[in-house]
Write a protein that holds these residues in place. Structure first.
Motif, PDB file in Angstrom:
ATOM      1  N   VAL A  29       0.851  -1.187   0.000  1.00  0.00           N
ATOM      2  CA  VAL A  29       0.000   0.000   0.000  1.00  0.00           C
ATOM      3  C   VAL A  29       0.889   1.240   0.000  1.00  0.00           C
ATOM      4  CG1 VAL A  29      -1.999  -1.044   1.124  1.00  0.00           C
ATOM      5  CG2 VAL A  29      -0.239  -0.002   2.522  1.00  0.00           C
ATOM      6  N   LEU A  30       0.416   2.255  -0.678  1.00  0.00           N
ATOM      7  CA  LEU A  30       1.114   3.538  -0.739  1.00  0.00           C
ATOM      8  C   LEU A  30       0.113   4.632  -0.436  1.00  0.00           C
ATOM      9  CD1 LEU A  30       2.979   3.031  -4.138  1.00  0.00           C
ATOM     10  CD2 LEU A  30       3.964   2.832  -1.850  1.00  0.00           C
ATOM     11  N   GLY A  31       0.549   5.656   0.248  1.00  0.00           N
ATOM     12  CA  GLY A  31      -0.318   6.788   0.494  1.00  0.00           C
ATOM     13  C   GLY A  31       0.463   8.074   0.371  1.00  0.00           C
ATOM     14  N   HIS A  32      -0.174   9.064  -0.216  1.00  0.00           N
ATOM     15  CA  HIS A  32       0.449  10.380  -0.322  1.00  0.00           C
ATOM     16  C   HIS A  32      -0.348  11.355   0.541  1.00  0.00           C
ATOM     17  CE1 HIS A  32       2.109  14.070  -1.834  1.00  0.00           C
ATOM     18  NE2 HIS A  32       0.909  14.470  -2.165  1.00  0.00           N
ATOM     19  N   SER A  33       0.349  12.079   1.404  1.00  0.00           N
ATOM     20  CA  SER A  33      -0.272  13.114   2.227  1.00  0.00           C
ATOM     21  C   SER A  33      -1.415  12.502   3.054  1.00  0.00           C
ATOM     22  CB  SER A  33      -0.744  14.262   1.336  1.00  0.00           C
ATOM     23  OG  SER A  33      -1.199  15.328   2.111  1.00  0.00           O
ATOM     24  N   ILE A  34      -2.614  12.998   2.906  1.00  0.00           N
ATOM     25  CA  ILE A  34      -3.751  12.507   3.701  1.00  0.00           C
ATOM     26  C   ILE A  34      -4.062  11.046   3.374  1.00  0.00           C
ATOM     27  CG2 ILE A  34      -5.590  13.273   2.143  1.00  0.00           C
ATOM     28  CD1 ILE A  34      -5.623  13.682   5.958  1.00  0.00           C
ATOM     29  N   GLY A  35      -3.662  10.583   2.202  1.00  0.00           N
ATOM     30  CA  GLY A  35      -3.842   9.194   1.818  1.00  0.00           C
ATOM     31  C   GLY A  35      -3.047   8.220   2.657  1.00  0.00           C
ATOM     32  N   GLU A  36      -2.054   8.729   3.392  1.00  0.00           N
ATOM     33  CA  GLU A  36      -1.263   7.863   4.273  1.00  0.00           C
ATOM     34  C   GLU A  36      -2.121   7.276   5.381  1.00  0.00           C
ATOM     35  OE1 GLU A  36       2.328   9.808   5.614  1.00  0.00           O
ATOM     36  OE2 GLU A  36       2.684  10.638   3.622  1.00  0.00           O
ATOM     37  N   PHE A  37      -3.160   7.977   5.805  1.00  0.00           N
ATOM     38  CA  PHE A  37      -4.047   7.459   6.849  1.00  0.00           C
ATOM     39  C   PHE A  37      -4.769   6.214   6.344  1.00  0.00           C
ATOM     40  CE2 PHE A  37      -3.523  11.836   8.304  1.00  0.00           C
ATOM     41  CZ  PHE A  37      -3.248  11.629   9.642  1.00  0.00           C
ATOM     42  N   ALA A  38      -5.326   6.290   5.153  1.00  0.00           N
ATOM     43  CA  ALA A  38      -6.019   5.128   4.600  1.00  0.00           C
ATOM     44  C   ALA A  38      -5.049   4.000   4.312  1.00  0.00           C
ATOM     45  CB  ALA A  38      -6.768   5.524   3.320  1.00  0.00           C
ATOM     46  N   ALA A  39      -3.853   4.336   3.835  1.00  0.00           N
ATOM     47  CA  ALA A  39      -2.841   3.315   3.562  1.00  0.00           C
ATOM     48  C   ALA A  39      -2.450   2.591   4.844  1.00  0.00           C
ATOM     49  CB  ALA A  39      -1.616   3.936   2.905  1.00  0.00           C
ATOM     50  N   ALA A  40      -2.341   3.327   5.926  1.00  0.00           N
ATOM     51  CA  ALA A  40      -1.981   2.713   7.209  1.00  0.00           C
ATOM     52  C   ALA A  40      -3.067   1.756   7.697  1.00  0.00           C
ATOM     53  CB  ALA A  40      -1.721   3.791   8.260  1.00  0.00           C
ATOM     54  N   ALA A  41      -4.306   2.089   7.437  1.00  0.00           N
ATOM     55  CA  ALA A  41      -5.427   1.245   7.868  1.00  0.00           C
ATOM     56  C   ALA A  41      -5.642   0.053   6.945  1.00  0.00           C
ATOM     57  CB  ALA A  41      -6.708   2.066   7.961  1.00  0.00           C
ATOM     58  N   ALA A  42      -5.208   0.183   5.701  1.00  0.00           N
ATOM     59  CA  ALA A  42      -5.422  -0.904   4.738  1.00  0.00           C
ATOM     60  C   ALA A  42      -4.516  -2.053   5.083  1.00  0.00           C
ATOM     61  CB  ALA A  42      -5.157  -0.426   3.309  1.00  0.00           C
TER      62      ALA A  42
END
Length: 120
Positions: free
Chosen positions: A107-120
């Motif tokens: 999983v990869l997340g950029h900026s605010i997407g890091e929250f969803a990436a961490a939960a995935a």
């Protein structure tokens, strides 16, 4: 001379599914409506994740993701709504994919997407 092309990538064995979660591009007003109406897992997860901030903001995040129109679109462009709406939308999509048996290898997340990436 023999023509031996050089591979441009290395083959990946097994599950190579990658989920990428974006940063703060404002989600479009009404962008969750179709999935909300047609996928019960997505609907339940979106209600859960938008519900965490119910009463904390002066507008309901769920309505911003389900309704459309210029007033809603204008609100959704504001950071205090766009960021939590984006995370709730991404987490609901994650729940939907997982319910279908999909799991990411990465999983990869950029900026605010890091929250969803961490939960995935």
């Amino acid at each position: 001379m023999k023509n031996n092309p050089t591979p441009t990538s290395t083959p990946v064995h097994g599950d190579s599914r990658i989920w990428m979660f974006t940063g703060q591009g404002a989600p479009l007003a009404g962008s969750a409506q179709t999935l909300y109406e047609t996928d019960p897992v997505f609907r339940q997860a979106l209600e859960q994740h938008t519900g965490f901030l119910s009463g904390q903001l002066d507008v309901e995040l769920l309505s911003l993701l389900l309704e459309s129109g210029p007033a809603v679109a204008s609100q959704l462009k504001q950071t205090q709504y766009a960021q939590p709406a984006m995370v709730a939308l991404q987490l609901a999509q994650t729940a939907m994919w997982q319910a279908r048996g999909l799991r990411p290898a990465l999983v990869l997340g950029h900026s605010i997407g890091e929250f969803a990436a961490a939960a995935a």
